[in-house]
Scaffold this active site. Sequence first.
Site, PDB file in Angstrom:
ATOM      1  N   GLU A  96      10.214  -5.789   3.792  1.00  0.00           N
ATOM      2  CA  GLU A  96      10.461  -7.066   3.125  1.00  0.00           C
ATOM      3  C   GLU A  96      10.037  -7.015   1.660  1.00  0.00           C
ATOM      4  OE1 GLU A  96       9.113  -8.026   7.423  1.00  0.00           O
ATOM      5  OE2 GLU A  96       8.599  -6.610   5.820  1.00  0.00           O
TER       6      GLU A  96
ATOM      7  N   LYS B 271       9.775  -4.962  13.788  1.00  0.00           N
ATOM      8  CA  LYS B 271      10.251  -4.294  12.578  1.00  0.00           C
ATOM      9  C   LYS B 271      11.111  -3.084  12.926  1.00  0.00           C
ATOM     10  CE  LYS B 271       6.476  -5.559   9.437  1.00  0.00           C
ATOM     11  NZ  LYS B 271       5.433  -5.050   8.533  1.00  0.00           N
TER      12      LYS B 271
ATOM     13  N   LYS C  33       0.827  -1.206   0.000  1.00  0.00           N
ATOM     14  CA  LYS C  33       0.000   0.000   0.000  1.00  0.00           C
ATOM     15  C   LYS C  33       0.861   1.255   0.000  1.00  0.00           C
ATOM     16  CE  LYS C  33      -3.844  -0.045   2.324  1.00  0.00           C
ATOM     17  NZ  LYS C  33      -4.849  -0.028   3.419  1.00  0.00           N
TER      18      LYS C  33
ATOM     19  N   GLU D 135      -4.058 -12.395  13.958  1.00  0.00           N
ATOM     20  CA  GLU D 135      -3.730 -10.972  13.885  1.00  0.00           C
ATOM     21  C   GLU D 135      -4.939 -10.141  14.299  1.00  0.00           C
ATOM     22  OE1 GLU D 135      -0.645  -9.325  11.000  1.00  0.00           O
ATOM     23  OE2 GLU D 135      -2.517  -8.589  10.121  1.00  0.00           O
TER      24      GLU D 135
ATOM     25  N   GLY E  16      -5.140  -5.415   5.423  1.00  0.00           N
ATOM     26  CA  GLY E  16      -4.360  -6.350   4.623  1.00  0.00           C
ATOM     27  C   GLY E  16      -4.917  -7.762   4.629  1.00  0.00           C
ATOM     28  N   ARG E  17      -5.337  -8.239   5.786  1.00  0.00           N
ATOM     29  CA  ARG E  17      -5.832  -9.622   5.878  1.00  0.00           C
ATOM     30  C   ARG E  17      -7.264  -9.751   5.375  1.00  0.00           C
ATOM     31  NH1 ARG E  17      -4.900  -7.201  10.561  1.00  0.00           N
ATOM     32  NH2 ARG E  17      -6.481  -7.010  12.196  1.00  0.00           N
TER      33      ARG E  17
ATOM     34  N   HIS F 108      -2.224 -38.707   9.864  1.00  0.00           N
ATOM     35  CA  HIS F 108      -1.018 -39.495  10.101  1.00  0.00           C
ATOM     36  C   HIS F 108       0.057 -38.679  10.801  1.00  0.00           C
ATOM     37  CE1 HIS F 108      -2.349 -43.018   7.766  1.00  0.00           C
ATOM     38  NE2 HIS F 108      -3.063 -42.109   7.115  1.00  0.00           N
TER      39      HIS F 108
END
Length: 513
Positions: free
Chosen positions: A193, A475, A187, A333, A247-248, A364
């Site tokens: 990152e 961060k 954005k 979050e 964002g999510r 399993h």
Amino acid sequence: MLTERRSWKALELHYDSIRQQHLRDLFSQDPERGTRFTAEAAGLYLDYSKNRITAETIGLLIALAEECGLRDRIEAMFRGDHINVTENRAVWHTQLRAGTNSEVEAVLRRMEAFAGKIRAGGGPIRNIVNIGIGGSDLGPVMAYEALKHYSRRDLTFRFVSNVDGTDFAEATLDLRPEETLFIVASKTFTTLETMANAQAARNWIVSALGERVVADHFVAVSTAEPEVKKFGIDPVNMFGFWDWVGGRYSMDSAIGLSTMIAIGPTHFREMLAGFRAMDEHFRTAPFERNLPVLMGLLTVWYNNFFGASTVAVLPYDQYLKRFPAYLQQLTMESCGKSVTLSGTRVNYQTGPIFWGEPGTNGQHSFYQLIHQGTRLIPCDFIGFCHTLNPLGNHQDLLMANVFAQSQALAFGKQAPAAQPYREFEGNRPSNTILADRLTPATLGALVALYEHSVFTQGAVWDINCFDQFGVELGKVLAKEILPMLDPAAARPTGDSSTVNLIGRYRAARAASS
């Protein structure tokens, strides 16, 4: 405070009366239980009968939701009120699929035109690499994998999010630069990152093709036009979204550009329709038949009264292999908060840990703990009546396992006294979500179901599900530590552990230089 509410205290008393009841007894007392505790909407069928509840439990949980003002909060969200109070923003991701917002429609049409050009072929682009992190990666990755059946197989899609250089190196290892388009999703166009990976992509293109072609191989999903232009991307190829899209909650915004290129505009619109159908159900259905409300309240029931700290999400469809990872961000979050909307510290547990793997693989590995371990782990099973890839009796075998696992968890099995290790005590709760088949519309409805379940939980816990300040401190500290990692830099400062770790890292780097 939540724990002082009348409905909460009533639930505490009710819990004391029901907590020892076994699901075997609840089913034997009510032969119709398996059909009574069900609800259906937007193509999804929810069987919640294998929960440790009675009709009274549901009534008391709904009373709690009403006392917490859930209905008013739902309306406030859909109106666009600034319910994200810490950031003074609306929470309006429902507008992304409402079909009535002119700004959203304008962006969708631009996305459709761009996706159409790529999908039409005839041009050099055959590879699409999405660069993002958090919601700008987890959403596109999950959607691509979930809807891979509908995707263009002559196009290659890759996703880069980790700042570990291995992620970028492996994603581009077998790609030709002249055939590759990068979608940079940030954005602000400053996400550390994402921009580190974007710069690596730029260098990769420039080293092979030269500076002049950057604009032909990059598009941006951003609102920061000056930064986008500085990077070398033509603003014509910048697709924006709004500060009321977290964002999510953004996979159906321009963040989904890679999804639209993969599955095409028509299927993307079908996905939006699935979202919209669940949105309308959540907004209008009575709480006793409201799928997101019921699932959200059951999460509260186990988290706060039974002390269950996790929820396992178990999709029995290989296409949904990234769905649990997607839900991890959506749920944790959102609900990983310890202060109320008014800023007071909570005196109760909030968000549980969501995790899971596709069936039957999980059977399993970790199902042993769910069946016979000491922890209570509520489960969500997700299954489909029809497979997209018929193969022998595989689908019957797959779905037999869905039904068998929920049955075994609920009812267990007694063992001979001499073999206590064979005892399955049962009484382990689960929901089963059934749909006809995995379509774009089904995926949209499924994601919206969990979005609104999270909203329900947040309304009860009186927390802000729409900020994420918890991701910031690490961060900030990383930016402070980064220059200290240079072996030629001054002696690092900080706590003794961090200084020692930096020292060892610097020494190892210096020794290999």
